[in-house]
Write a protein that holds these residues in place. Structure first.
Motif, short mmCIF file in Angstrom:
data_model
loop_
_atom_site.label_atom_id
_atom_site.label_comp_id
_atom_site.label_asym_id
_atom_site.label_seq_id
_atom_site.Cartn_x
_atom_site.Cartn_y
_atom_site.Cartn_z
N ASP A 103 1.02 -1.30 -0.09
CA ASP A 103 -0.02 0.13 0.09
C ASP A 103 0.96 1.18 -0.02
O ASP A 103 0.53 2.07 -0.71
N VAL A 104 2.03 1.35 0.86
CA VAL A 104 2.92 2.55 1.02
C VAL A 104 3.37 2.70 -0.40
O VAL A 104 3.84 3.81 -0.85
N SER A 105 3.96 1.51 -0.97
CA SER A 105 4.65 1.61 -2.20
C SER A 105 3.90 2.29 -3.41
O SER A 105 4.33 3.13 -4.20
N ALA A 106 2.65 1.78 -3.41
CA ALA A 106 1.69 1.98 -4.50
C ALA A 106 1.45 3.74 -4.24
O ALA A 106 1.42 4.48 -5.36
N GLU A 107 1.37 3.86 -2.90
CA GLU A 107 1.11 5.42 -2.74
C GLU A 107 2.15 6.27 -3.10
O GLU A 107 2.23 7.33 -3.59
N ALA A 108 3.29 5.92 -3.03
CA ALA A 108 4.96 6.65 -3.25
C ALA A 108 4.77 6.72 -4.74
O ALA A 108 5.03 7.45 -5.19
N ASP A 109 4.51 5.53 -5.35
CA ASP A 109 4.62 5.46 -7.03
C ASP A 109 3.56 6.55 -7.50
O ASP A 109 3.74 7.54 -8.34
N ASP A 110 2.21 6.58 -6.93
CA ASP A 110 1.32 7.78 -7.12
C ASP A 110 1.66 9.07 -6.92
O ASP A 110 1.72 9.94 -7.96
#
Length: 87
Positions: free
Chosen positions: A72-79
């Protein structure tokens, strides 16, 4: 340790003597194995293998939770930041 007589409570509970618990390292919340052998009730500490398996199962559950949180954190950072540049 000399043998001690204990009374079985209405719910089938028996207290393991304090001296024995301390000597064997049995603490509140620990699990023991209860089985019948030749007409006797045997109470044993869980074997090292059983304790290890229990620990690994608990760790696997925590690792799975951490993996979901990191995804979840990685996806948020990618966004927010976009993909990392190719070097």
């Amino acid at each position: 340790m000399a043998s001690e007589t204990r009374t079985v409570g209405e719910r089938g509970q028996v207290t393991i003597p304090k001296e024995l618990r301390e000597r064997l390292g049995i603490m509140g919340g620990d699990e023991v194995v209860v089985r019948e052998e030749d007409g006797r009730v045997i109470i044993e500490q869980m074997t090292v293998r059983e304790r290890l398996a229990e620990g690994y199962r608990a760790r696997a559950g925590r690792d799975s939770q951490l993996e979901r949180e990191m995804a979840d954190v990685s996806a948020e950072a990618d966004d927010d930041l976009g993909d990392a540049p190719e070097w």
